[in-house]
Design a protein around this motif. Structure first.
Motif, PDB file in Angstrom:
ATOM      1  N   SER A   1       0.848  -1.195   0.000  1.00  0.00           N
ATOM      2  CA  SER A   1       0.000   0.000   0.000  1.00  0.00           C
ATOM      3  C   SER A   1       0.877   1.237   0.000  1.00  0.00           C
ATOM      4  O   SER A   1       2.057   1.176   0.388  1.00  0.00           O
ATOM      5  CB  SER A   1      -0.914   0.026   1.229  1.00  0.00           C
ATOM      6  OG  SER A   1      -0.148   0.245   2.392  1.00  0.00           O
ATOM      7  N   GLY A   2       0.297   2.341  -0.426  1.00  0.00           N
ATOM      8  CA  GLY A   2       1.022   3.608  -0.411  1.00  0.00           C
ATOM      9  C   GLY A   2       1.491   3.952   0.993  1.00  0.00           C
ATOM     10  O   GLY A   2       2.583   4.505   1.183  1.00  0.00           O
TER      11      GLY A   2
ATOM     12  N   HIS B   1      -0.012  11.332   3.055  1.00  0.00           N
ATOM     13  CA  HIS B   1       0.969  10.309   2.693  1.00  0.00           C
ATOM     14  C   HIS B   1       0.579   8.953   3.271  1.00  0.00           C
ATOM     15  O   HIS B   1       1.437   8.147   3.611  1.00  0.00           O
ATOM     16  CB  HIS B   1       2.353  10.710   3.206  1.00  0.00           C
ATOM     17  CG  HIS B   1       2.836  12.035   2.709  1.00  0.00           C
ATOM     18  ND1 HIS B   1       3.168  12.260   1.390  1.00  0.00           N
ATOM     19  CD2 HIS B   1       3.015  13.229   3.335  1.00  0.00           C
ATOM     20  CE1 HIS B   1       3.559  13.524   1.236  1.00  0.00           C
ATOM     21  NE2 HIS B   1       3.462  14.138   2.406  1.00  0.00           N
ATOM     22  N   GLY B   2      -0.709   8.712   3.415  1.00  0.00           N
ATOM     23  CA  GLY B   2      -1.152   7.471   4.032  1.00  0.00           C
ATOM     24  C   GLY B   2      -1.255   7.639   5.534  1.00  0.00           C
ATOM     25  O   GLY B   2      -0.954   8.702   6.075  1.00  0.00           O
TER      26      GLY B   2
ATOM     27  N   GLU C   1       4.095  15.724  -1.953  1.00  0.00           N
ATOM     28  CA  GLU C   1       3.367  15.305  -3.143  1.00  0.00           C
ATOM     29  C   GLU C   1       3.736  16.326  -4.217  1.00  0.00           C
ATOM     30  O   GLU C   1       3.414  17.510  -4.062  1.00  0.00           O
ATOM     31  CB  GLU C   1       1.853  15.386  -2.915  1.00  0.00           C
ATOM     32  CG  GLU C   1       1.258  14.349  -1.984  1.00  0.00           C
ATOM     33  CD  GLU C   1      -0.268  14.554  -1.860  1.00  0.00           C
ATOM     34  OE1 GLU C   1      -0.984  14.288  -2.830  1.00  0.00           O
ATOM     35  OE2 GLU C   1      -0.722  14.994  -0.808  1.00  0.00           O
TER      36      GLU C   1
ATOM     37  N   ASN D   1      -4.463  15.621  -2.492  1.00  0.00           N
ATOM     38  CA  ASN D   1      -5.309  15.229  -1.365  1.00  0.00           C
ATOM     39  C   ASN D   1      -5.882  16.436  -0.641  1.00  0.00           C
ATOM     40  O   ASN D   1      -6.316  16.355   0.505  1.00  0.00           O
ATOM     41  CB  ASN D   1      -4.522  14.314  -0.418  1.00  0.00           C
ATOM     42  CG  ASN D   1      -4.320  12.915  -1.011  1.00  0.00           C
ATOM     43  OD1 ASN D   1      -5.248  12.124  -1.058  1.00  0.00           O
ATOM     44  ND2 ASN D   1      -3.120  12.619  -1.493  1.00  0.00           N
TER      45      ASN D   1
ATOM     46  N   ASP E   1       6.446  11.779  -2.908  1.00  0.00           N
ATOM     47  CA  ASP E   1       5.349  10.826  -2.770  1.00  0.00           C
ATOM     48  C   ASP E   1       4.536  10.887  -4.054  1.00  0.00           C
ATOM     49  O   ASP E   1       3.662  11.739  -4.217  1.00  0.00           O
ATOM     50  CB  ASP E   1       4.492  11.164  -1.546  1.00  0.00           C
ATOM     51  CG  ASP E   1       3.341  10.172  -1.380  1.00  0.00           C
ATOM     52  OD1 ASP E   1       3.156   9.321  -2.276  1.00  0.00           O
ATOM     53  OD2 ASP E   1       2.628  10.271  -0.363  1.00  0.00           O
TER      54      ASP E   1
HETATM   55  C1  LIG Z   1      -3.350   7.273  -1.746  1.00  0.00           C
HETATM   56  C2  LIG Z   1      -2.105   7.934  -1.280  1.00  0.00           C
HETATM   57  C3  LIG Z   1      -1.293   7.367  -0.288  1.00  0.00           C
HETATM   58  C4  LIG Z   1      -1.711   6.159   0.501  1.00  0.00           C
HETATM   59  O1  LIG Z   1      -1.817   5.026  -0.276  1.00  0.00           O
HETATM   60  P1  LIG Z   1      -2.690   3.791   0.301  1.00  0.00           P
HETATM   61  O2  LIG Z   1      -2.464   2.723  -0.705  1.00  0.00           O
HETATM   62  O3  LIG Z   1      -4.086   4.270   0.407  1.00  0.00           O
HETATM   63  O4  LIG Z   1      -2.115   3.452   1.637  1.00  0.00           O
HETATM   64  C5  LIG Z   1      -0.096   7.973   0.004  1.00  0.00           C
HETATM   65  N1  LIG Z   1       0.282   9.099  -0.635  1.00  0.00           N
HETATM   66  C6  LIG Z   1      -0.472   9.669  -1.581  1.00  0.00           C
HETATM   67  C7  LIG Z   1       0.018  10.905  -2.263  1.00  0.00           C
HETATM   68  C8  LIG Z   1      -1.696   9.123  -1.919  1.00  0.00           C
HETATM   69  O5  LIG Z   1      -2.473   9.734  -2.824  1.00  0.00           O
END
Ligand SMILES: *Cc1c(COP(=O)(O)O)cnc(C)c1O
Length: 435
Positions: free
Chosen positions: A122-123, A151-152, A212, A217, A245
């Motif tokens: 996962s991110g 960032h999650g 980012e 977000n 990110d």
């Molecule tokens: C979606 C997102 C995350 C988290 O990713 P997950 O797979 O939901 O844990 C982290 N950073 C950014 C910029 C995101 O858009």
């Protein structure tokens, strides 16, 4: 009088009631609960191409694209068959498979500073691991992030509030000890002077600046001219690492990521979303000297039972093989351009003030008179208006993100008819807001 929309979503309502009995808030990720827009969440029965079908038989043009991954359209035959083929050989081995290197080679081939890759699920795991690596590699504890960047749900990165106070972070979530939050410095997005002043005082303790490269977000907030370059220089000056990110922007805004558009080279890159083509795949990547600090080569521990699993790798490779085709991102950008221009035109026609922007297959709009440059600006947008717009669009068969703090995504499967439907629905919906 309210119109009877209850019956339109009756089965979704039933499913939601049942889910609420056994799932926290009925969901497995908070935004799905529709809290920001009101009403019950819609339950999806299936999705194909640019269209999502709900359990009541309604269909929607999808502008969420499972939050980015569905870049080639839902259930693309190439991706589905790659996953089916992999599945017949076993769902997970907890051991090496050939597809891991195949997907990593694509990433290394296109990201300028990526020489080694580590896949995670996962991110959140990607950014968490990148922070650990940055701390391990620099021997420093602090990190700097931007207010409104997500960032999650990593403890150290769930810090985003603390209005104005750009010194010590205030935890945004219950369960994050203030001692952790204190290691996270905050600056407003696009405010290089604030970063410079924090780095002048505390740069020697800062392991990494996380950003980012386009903030997605808090709506769609592009970096202002010189912002990312400025972060690069400040990191170089203070011996901190720059972490992009690109979980959202990677392979979404351009082949590779936004770093290939802005030409600023990060030390580490986090990826997710698109690189898994809808499966739980994410990654962090960087130069050999840094990535060799990660176990089994180095002292920074990180592992995963399902990491690099054959289904995720197959979906990722099949998706990126489509994305790498000549003109793929130009075509996506054309669609984003038509959508944003059409939606802007619809808003202007209804006297609704709107800001919008796009990059590749990512776009966004905000109900605001003035451009949105940071989280403060994002907060002053008309979020009640967005909630009403969301509902009006849903009724007209368009699936938008259920919050005004989100970016939107177009796929290769969005044809002219789908785009025209969105623009027509936006016209009616904006007029219904104004009246
Ligand atoms: C979606 C997102 C995350 C988290 O990713 P997950 O797979 O939901 O844990 C982290 N950073 C950014 C910029 C995101 O858009």
């Amino acid at each position: 009088m309210t119109t009877d929309v209850g019956s339109r979503y009756a089965r979704s309502a039933e499913f939601f009631e049942r889910a609420c009995g056994v799932l926290v808030g009925g969901v497995n990720s908070p935004v799905r609960a529709f809290k920001a827009v009101g009403g019950n969440p819609i339950f999806v029965e299936r999705a194909k191409g640019a269209t999502v079908y709900d359990v009541d038989g309604n269909e929607y043009v999808d502008l969420v694209g499972t939050w980015g991954p569905a870049i080639v359209g839902h259930a693309h035959p190439d991706v589905v068959s790659a996953v089916q083929k992999a599945a017949t050989k076993g769902l997970s081995f907890g051991a090496c498979c050939a597809a891991e290197a195949e997907l990593a080679e694509i990433i290394v081939g296109v990201l300028p500073t990526a020489e080694l890759v580590r896949f995670v699920n996962s991110g959140t795991e990607a950014t968490m691991s990148a922070v650990r690596l940055a701390r391990g590699a620099t021997g420093r504890s602090k990190i700097l992030k931007f207010v409104g960047c997500y960032h999650g749900h990593v403890d150290a990165l769930l810090v985003a509030a603390g209005s104005g106070a750009a010194t010590f972070g205030v935890p945004d979530s219950g369960g994050v000890p203030k001692e952790f939050a204190e290691l996270t410095l905050l600056a407003p997005y696009n405010d290089l002077a604030a970063v410079e002043s924090l780095m002048t005082k505390q740069g020697k303790d800062v392991a990494a600046i996380l950003v980012e490269p386009i903030a997605g977000n808090m709506g769609f907030v592009p970096p202002s001219f010189g912002f990312l370059d400025g972060l690069r220089s400040l990191c170089d000056k203070h011996g901190s690492l720059l972490v992009f990110d690109e979980v959202m922007t990677g392979f979404r805004t351009a082949w590779g990521g936004y770093q290939n558009v802005c030409s600023v080279k990060p030390d580490l890159t986090c990826l997710g979303k698109v690189i898994g083509g809808g499966m739980p795949v994410a990654a962090y990547a960087g130069p050999k000297a840094l990535m060799e600090q990660v176990s089994p080569l180095g002292p920074v521990y990180q592992a995963g039972t399902l990491s690099g699993n054959p289904l995720g790798m197959a979906a990722g490779v099949a998706t990126l093989r489509i994305c790498e085709e000549e003109g793929f991102y130009d075509d996506l950008a054309q669609k984003s351009k038509r959508l944003t221009e059409g939606i802007l035109g619809a808003a202007t026609g209804a006297d609704v003030p709107l800001q919008s922007g796009f990059c590749g297959g990512m776009f966004g709009f905000a109900l605001s008179n003035t451009p949105v440059r940071n989280f403060d600006d994002a907060q002053t947008c008309d979020h009640d208006g967005y909630a009403r717009f969301f509902t009006a669009m849903l009724e007209r068969g368009v699936w938008l993100p259920p919050s005004g703090y989100e970016a939107m995504f177009v796929s290769a499967a969005h044809d002219d008819a789908a785009i025209d439907k969105v623009i027509a629905a936006a016209g009616e919906s904006f007029r219904s807001l104004a009246s």
